[in-house]
Design a protein around this motif. Structure first.
Motif, PDB file in Angstrom:
ATOM      1  N   UNK A 242      22.306  21.796 -24.048  1.00 47.16           N
ATOM      2  CA  UNK A 242      23.457  20.891 -24.070  1.00 47.16           C
ATOM      3  C   UNK A 242      24.275  21.000 -22.786  1.00 47.16           C
ATOM      4  N   UNK A 243      24.426  22.225 -22.275  1.00 47.54           N
ATOM      5  CA  UNK A 243      25.143  22.406 -21.010  1.00 47.54           C
ATOM      6  C   UNK A 243      24.503  21.582 -19.893  1.00 47.54           C
ATOM      7  N   UNK A 244      23.182  21.467 -19.950  1.00 50.57           N
ATOM      8  CA  UNK A 244      22.442  20.759 -18.903  1.00 50.57           C
ATOM      9  C   UNK A 244      22.268  19.276 -19.226  1.00 50.57           C
ATOM     10  N   UNK A 245      23.011  18.807 -20.223  1.00 50.71           N
ATOM     11  CA  UNK A 245      23.087  17.378 -20.469  1.00 50.71           C
ATOM     12  C   UNK A 245      22.323  16.857 -21.659  1.00 50.71           C
ATOM     13  N   UNK A 246      21.536  17.681 -22.337  1.00 52.93           N
ATOM     14  CA  UNK A 246      20.794  17.205 -23.500  1.00 52.93           C
ATOM     15  C   UNK A 246      21.749  16.837 -24.632  1.00 52.93           C
TER      16      UNK A 246
ATOM     17  N   UNK B 203      28.336  26.449 -29.764  1.00 54.45           N
ATOM     18  CA  UNK B 203      28.381  25.072 -30.257  1.00 54.45           C
ATOM     19  C   UNK B 203      28.925  24.087 -29.222  1.00 54.45           C
ATOM     20  N   UNK B 204      29.275  24.561 -28.051  1.00 59.80           N
ATOM     21  CA  UNK B 204      29.894  23.633 -27.091  1.00 59.80           C
ATOM     22  C   UNK B 204      28.910  22.513 -26.716  1.00 59.80           C
ATOM     23  N   UNK B 205      29.451  21.317 -26.566  1.00 57.30           N
ATOM     24  CA  UNK B 205      28.704  20.109 -26.185  1.00 57.30           C
ATOM     25  C   UNK B 205      27.757  19.600 -27.270  1.00 57.30           C
ATOM     26  N   UNK B 206      27.790  20.163 -28.475  1.00 54.68           N
ATOM     27  CA  UNK B 206      26.883  19.710 -29.526  1.00 54.68           C
ATOM     28  C   UNK B 206      27.598  18.787 -30.505  1.00 54.68           C
ATOM     29  N   UNK B 207      26.799  17.960 -31.189  1.00 49.49           N
ATOM     30  CA  UNK B 207      27.301  17.193 -32.328  1.00 49.49           C
ATOM     31  C   UNK B 207      26.735  17.803 -33.607  1.00 49.49           C
TER      32      UNK B 207
ATOM     33  N   UNK C 279      27.382  11.402 -11.236  1.00 46.64           N
ATOM     34  CA  UNK C 279      26.161  12.198 -11.364  1.00 46.64           C
ATOM     35  C   UNK C 279      25.929  12.561 -12.821  1.00 46.64           C
ATOM     36  N   UNK C 280      24.687  12.500 -13.235  1.00 43.68           N
ATOM     37  CA  UNK C 280      24.320  12.882 -14.597  1.00 43.68           C
ATOM     38  C   UNK C 280      23.658  14.245 -14.586  1.00 43.68           C
ATOM     39  N   UNK C 281      23.773  14.955 -15.698  1.00 47.24           N
ATOM     40  CA  UNK C 281      23.171  16.281 -15.810  1.00 47.24           C
ATOM     41  C   UNK C 281      21.652  16.166 -15.923  1.00 47.24           C
ATOM     42  N   UNK C 282      20.961  17.262 -15.647  1.00 51.35           N
ATOM     43  CA  UNK C 282      19.504  17.242 -15.511  1.00 51.35           C
ATOM     44  C   UNK C 282      18.786  16.782 -16.771  1.00 51.35           C
ATOM     45  N   UNK C 283      19.314  17.091 -17.945  1.00 52.83           N
ATOM     46  CA  UNK C 283      18.631  16.779 -19.199  1.00 52.83           C
ATOM     47  C   UNK C 283      19.331  15.679 -19.994  1.00 52.83           C
ATOM     48  N   UNK C 284      19.998  14.777 -19.292  1.00 50.78           N
ATOM     49  CA  UNK C 284      20.879  13.830 -19.992  1.00 50.78           C
ATOM     50  C   UNK C 284      20.157  12.877 -20.918  1.00 50.78           C
ATOM     51  N   UNK C 285      18.854  12.684 -20.787  1.00 51.12           N
ATOM     52  CA  UNK C 285      18.126  11.773 -21.666  1.00 51.12           C
ATOM     53  C   UNK C 285      17.345  12.503 -22.767  1.00 51.12           C
TER      54      UNK C 285
ATOM     55  N   UNK D  49      30.897  20.407 -17.626  1.00 53.26           N
ATOM     56  CA  UNK D  49      31.947  21.419 -17.759  1.00 53.26           C
ATOM     57  C   UNK D  49      32.107  21.786 -19.231  1.00 53.26           C
ATOM     58  N   UNK D  50      32.231  23.066 -19.549  1.00 53.09           N
ATOM     59  CA  UNK D  50      32.348  23.470 -20.959  1.00 53.09           C
ATOM     60  C   UNK D  50      33.558  22.846 -21.649  1.00 53.09           C
ATOM     61  N   UNK D  51      33.362  22.485 -22.901  1.00 53.73           N
ATOM     62  CA  UNK D  51      34.439  21.973 -23.744  1.00 53.73           C
ATOM     63  C   UNK D  51      34.424  22.737 -25.057  1.00 53.73           C
TER      64      UNK D  51
END
Length: 375
Positions: free
Chosen positions: A27-31, A50-54, A1-7, A340-342
């Motif tokens: 980012x939590x929601x997949x962006x 900053x979690x899930x960000x580049x 499953x992909x997150x809602x905003x993955x694209x 999941x948070x990283x």
């Protein structure tokens, strides 16, 4: 499953407060959220926003650094920035330039005062924005100065959430028009927008401007916090009569109070009476008494206690990443769950990879470091 905003691809200009939280929630929601930072620093697991960000660290005063930023923005769906009005324009990254290169861009601008108006170029913080919108005045004890409600109401309620609302609405509209646009999200606009119910009550003369004399500002004995025997606190909030009736029964308070719950002239005396009653038992004793009831009573917990509360634990409302307490992603989706948070990566740690994705060669990247375009 992909997150809602993955694209969804988002560029976030580094800052503090509402924009980093907005980027984190996306980012939590997949962006894919890329932060354009000022300078590289080591990874910090406590920098939760900053979690899930580049991250890419660019010198925007350098022609090569500015060009890289422009290329990133040209490929993005959304840009979010929280500078004073005019700063992005001076950098060469304003709406005119960015939308000219990327007509589908949603350009989200987050400020306290807004992009226009006599205060637009002055400094301010959450407390100031609450102050001029009428939201601060009712908060606190009577005959005392208003109390700052942390920075939740203006920064994150009137700021972050309205920025996100604007971005998602503009993305939805873009599906029809094919065009981007600029979002002017101002805390002094967002805070009043959250006050519709209070404005209704004020118009109906159900709300006065006297602090601690209304039913949501601590004036009502049935909507406030009380100290317990062990110097802890409980929150009491049975606004509806049928819930208030349960409070009276469980706390062994006078049953006749039920019929006069909203008679304000009784409130000061009853507040003292209730305070005396709740002082007779510990927080744990009161929680045992009210367990399973609809009396709307809950413990007031500090940061060290929230994780272990049975309801929070059952829902997994809080998580630990490298032993750093933080919220789980919200809201929850049935089909496209959030990631999941990283722990956050290093500031500027993705610079080489992001430039390579833009088509830069290793030699070009090395030269940018030599010339100071990369920081």
């Amino acid at each position: 499953m992909t997150a809602a905003l993955h694209q969804l691809k988002v560029i976030e200009m580094a800052g503090i407060g509402p924009c980093p939280l907005a980027g984190q929630l996306l980012a939590d929601l997949g962006a894919e959220v890329i932060v354009i930072d000022r300078a590289s620093t080591p990874a910090d697991p406590t920098d939760i926003n900053r979690r899930h960000k580049r991250s890419i660290a660019l010198n925007l005063k350098s022609p090569e650094g500015l060009k890289a930023a422009q290329q990133l923005i040209a490929q993005a769906d959304v840009l979010i920035e929280g500078f004073r009005p005019g700063v992005m324009e001076k950098l060469g990254l304003g709406p005119n330039e960015s939308l000219s290169a990327n007509p589908k861009l949603i350009y989200g601008r987050m400020t306290g005062w807004g992009q226009t108006g006599p205060l637009a170029q002055t400094a301010g913080h959450d407390l100031n924005y609450l102050a001029i919108t009428g939201a601060l005045h009712p908060i606190g004890a009577a005959e005392q100065p208003p109390v700052p409600p942390l920075n939740l109401a203006a920064d994150y309620g009137g700021g972050t959430m309205f920025l996100l609302l604007g971005i998602l609405a503009a993305l939805y509209e873009r599906n029809t028009s094919g065009q981007g646009q600029v979002i002017d999200a101002a805390m002094v606009d967002g805070v009043p927008a959250m006050m519709g119910l209070l404005h209704t009550w004020f118009a109906r003369q159900w709300w006065t401007t006297e602090r601690e004399s209304n039913f949501l500002d601590g004036g009502a004995p049935f909507y406030r916090c009380y100290t317990t025997a062990d110097n802890k606190y409980i929150s009491v909030a049975p606004l509806e009569p049928h819930f208030f009736k349960e409070l009276l029964a469980h706390a062994d308070l006078p049953a006749e109070h039920y019929d006069s719950q909203y008679q304000k002239d009784n409130w000061p005396e009853r507040s003292q009476q209730y305070a005396d009653i709740f002082r007779k038992k510990t927080q744990a004793e009161w929680l045992a008494i009210f367990e399973g009831s609809d009396a709307c009573v809950a413990p007031v917990l500090d940061f060290n206690q929230v994780e272990a509360h049975p309801h929070n634990a059952a829902r997994g409302s809080f998580v630990r990443v490298e032993n750093v307490l933080q919220s789980a992603p919200a809201p929850r989706f049935s089909r496209t769950p959030a990631k999941a948070p990283i722990a956050p990566t290093a500031v500027g740690g993705d610079t080489n990879l992001l430039l390579a994705e833009l088509g830069y060669s290793p030699e070009q990247i090395a030269n940018m470091r030599t010339t100071g375009a990369l920081t």
